[in-house]
Design an enzyme around this catalytic site. Structure first.
Site, PDB file in Angstrom:
ATOM      1  N   ASP A  29      72.596  87.090  22.278  1.00  0.00           N
ATOM      2  CA  ASP A  29      73.656  86.536  21.421  1.00  0.00           C
ATOM      3  C   ASP A  29      74.593  85.646  22.235  1.00  0.00           C
ATOM      4  O   ASP A  29      74.837  85.912  23.412  1.00  0.00           O
ATOM      5  CB  ASP A  29      74.448  87.709  20.807  1.00  0.00           C
ATOM      6  CG  ASP A  29      75.236  87.264  19.595  1.00  0.00           C
ATOM      7  OD1 ASP A  29      75.029  86.125  19.113  1.00  0.00           O
ATOM      8  OD2 ASP A  29      76.077  88.047  19.127  1.00  0.00           O
ATOM      9  N   ASN A  77      68.549  85.097   9.814  1.00  0.00           N
ATOM     10  CA  ASN A  77      68.824  83.778  10.429  1.00  0.00           C
ATOM     11  C   ASN A  77      68.404  82.586   9.564  1.00  0.00           C
ATOM     12  O   ASN A  77      68.819  81.456   9.816  1.00  0.00           O
ATOM     13  CB  ASN A  77      68.163  83.658  11.813  1.00  0.00           C
ATOM     14  CG  ASN A  77      68.882  84.441  12.896  1.00  0.00           C
ATOM     15  OD1 ASN A  77      68.291  84.821  13.909  1.00  0.00           O
ATOM     16  ND2 ASN A  77      70.173  84.700  12.718  1.00  0.00           N
TER      17      ASN A  77
HETATM   18  C1  FPP Z   1      71.735  83.716  19.181  1.00  0.00           C
HETATM   19  O1  FPP Z   1      72.730  82.802  19.547  1.00  0.00           O
HETATM   20  C2  FPP Z   1      70.414  83.452  19.670  1.00  0.00           C
HETATM   21  C3  FPP Z   1      69.329  83.075  18.932  1.00  0.00           C
HETATM   22  C4  FPP Z   1      69.391  82.705  17.506  1.00  0.00           C
HETATM   23  C5  FPP Z   1      68.012  83.121  19.584  1.00  0.00           C
HETATM   24  C6  FPP Z   1      67.446  81.798  20.019  1.00  0.00           C
HETATM   25  C7  FPP Z   1      66.155  82.008  20.683  1.00  0.00           C
HETATM   26  C8  FPP Z   1      65.902  81.906  22.015  1.00  0.00           C
HETATM   27  C9  FPP Z   1      66.923  81.562  22.977  1.00  0.00           C
HETATM   28  C10 FPP Z   1      64.565  82.221  22.636  1.00  0.00           C
HETATM   29  C11 FPP Z   1      63.305  81.732  22.019  1.00  0.00           C
HETATM   30  C12 FPP Z   1      62.149  82.312  22.691  1.00  0.00           C
HETATM   31  C13 FPP Z   1      60.805  82.053  22.618  1.00  0.00           C
HETATM   32  C14 FPP Z   1      59.874  82.836  23.406  1.00  0.00           C
HETATM   33  C15 FPP Z   1      60.166  81.049  21.782  1.00  0.00           C
HETATM   34  P1  FPP Z   1      73.757  82.433  18.385  1.00  0.00           P
HETATM   35  O2  FPP Z   1      73.337  81.118  17.825  1.00  0.00           O
HETATM   36  O3  FPP Z   1      73.815  83.547  17.397  1.00  0.00           O
HETATM   37  O4  FPP Z   1      75.081  82.328  19.179  1.00  0.00           O
HETATM   38  P2  FPP Z   1      76.555  82.471  18.552  1.00  0.00           P
HETATM   39  O5  FPP Z   1      76.688  83.888  18.082  1.00  0.00           O
HETATM   40  O6  FPP Z   1      77.430  82.162  19.718  1.00  0.00           O
HETATM   41  O7  FPP Z   1      76.665  81.467  17.444  1.00  0.00           O
END
Ligand code: FPP
EC number: 2.5.1.-
Length: 249
Positions: A29, A77
């Site tokens: 996160d 999401n």
């Molecule tokens: C949350 O940050 C994270 C995600 C939605 C995950 C994104 C995916 C990856 C980094 C890895 C992908 C991996 C592979 C193997 C294909 P957020 O957007 O919720 O952050 P925030 O809470 O600060 O808005």
């Protein structure tokens, strides 16, 4: 998977190799906030997030941890702006294509868990290729939860079991935890010993609801793109100081 590499590269001297978690799960996160703090678009945070995940996977492999499960995309999401969802789907596909040869070379067995049928077809194909190509790899099991929701996983397990009972293939009395686990996306995998969440939120967010029943939870304020070897070392030190009782005294 039980085999551990015989040589553990760079395991910090203060960590006890006998007390490492077998399986680490991580809620990555804070990508968006990381980017905001730097005045960058959110998508840059996701790109840096991929780098952090790759570094963690390498670290787990080097230190002899058998399995890593990362929460890449939840069933909730889809509610994000379409441009961000599209960006993430394309990112997953590009990363898989780019990293496949290295994963094979490093003995990474990758598996995607979640309702994959809702993902873009081209991503499903890339996932199929990667899972097939790394099926026999034994150095580390790497699970990527994509379109994953713990409640949905439990419901589909219930439906599958109920269908077996209805078809007289299973007696009600036979249903136990082992049978239930066979119907989860994680069938055949060990349950996580350690659940890490970055960016300070104290929530499980529908991640591995059944599987984390006895996991130790570690929350850090570090935002995901900044979660490096040092941060993981801290999480493991903290874990090794816990007294795991599994509900007993
Ligand atoms: C949350 O940050 C994270 C995600 C939605 C995950 C994104 C995916 C990856 C980094 C890895 C992908 C991996 C592979 C193997 C294909 P957020 O957007 O919720 O952050 P925030 O809470 O600060 O808005």
């Amino acid at each position: 998977m039980t085999a551990k590499p015989s040589v553990l590269n760079d395991l910090p001297a203060d960590l006890d190799r006998q007390k490492l978690p077998h399986h680490v799960a991580v809620i990555m996160d804070g990508n968006g906030r990381w980017a905001n703090h730097k005045g960058l678009p959110r998508i840059v945070g996701h790109q840096r997030g991929v780098d952090a995940l790759k570094a963690l996977l390498r670290c787990c492999k080097d230190w002899g941890i058998e399995a890593l499960t990362a929460y890449a995309f939840s069933t909730e999401n889809w509610g994000r702006p379409l441009t961000e969802v599209d960006f993430l789907m394309t990112l997953f596909e590009r990363v898989l294509r780019r990293e496949l040869q290295e994963m094979i070379a490093e003995g990474v067995c990758i598996r995607f868990i979640g309702d994959l049928s809702a993902l873009p077809i081209s991503l499903q194909e890339e996932i199929g290729r990667a899972m097939e190509a790394t099926r026999e790899s034994e150095n580390i099991q790497f699970n990527v939860a994509t379109n994953y929701g713990g409640r949905r996983e439990i419901l589909q397990a219930c439906r599958a079991i109920a269908a077996q009972v209805k078809a007289n293939q299973l007696n009600l009395e036979e249903i136990d935890e082992a049978i239930f686990e066979k119907h989860l996306y994680t069938a055949g995998l060990t349950n996580p010993d350690l659940l890490i969440r970055t960016s300070g939120e104290l929530r499980v967010s529908n991640f591995l609801l059944w599987q984390v029943a006895y996991a130790e939870i570690y929350v850090t304020n570090t935002l995901w793109p900044d979660f490096d070897r040092h941060a993981f070392h801290q999480a493991l030190s903290d874990y090794q100081n816990r007294h795991r009782r599994f509900g007993k005294l």
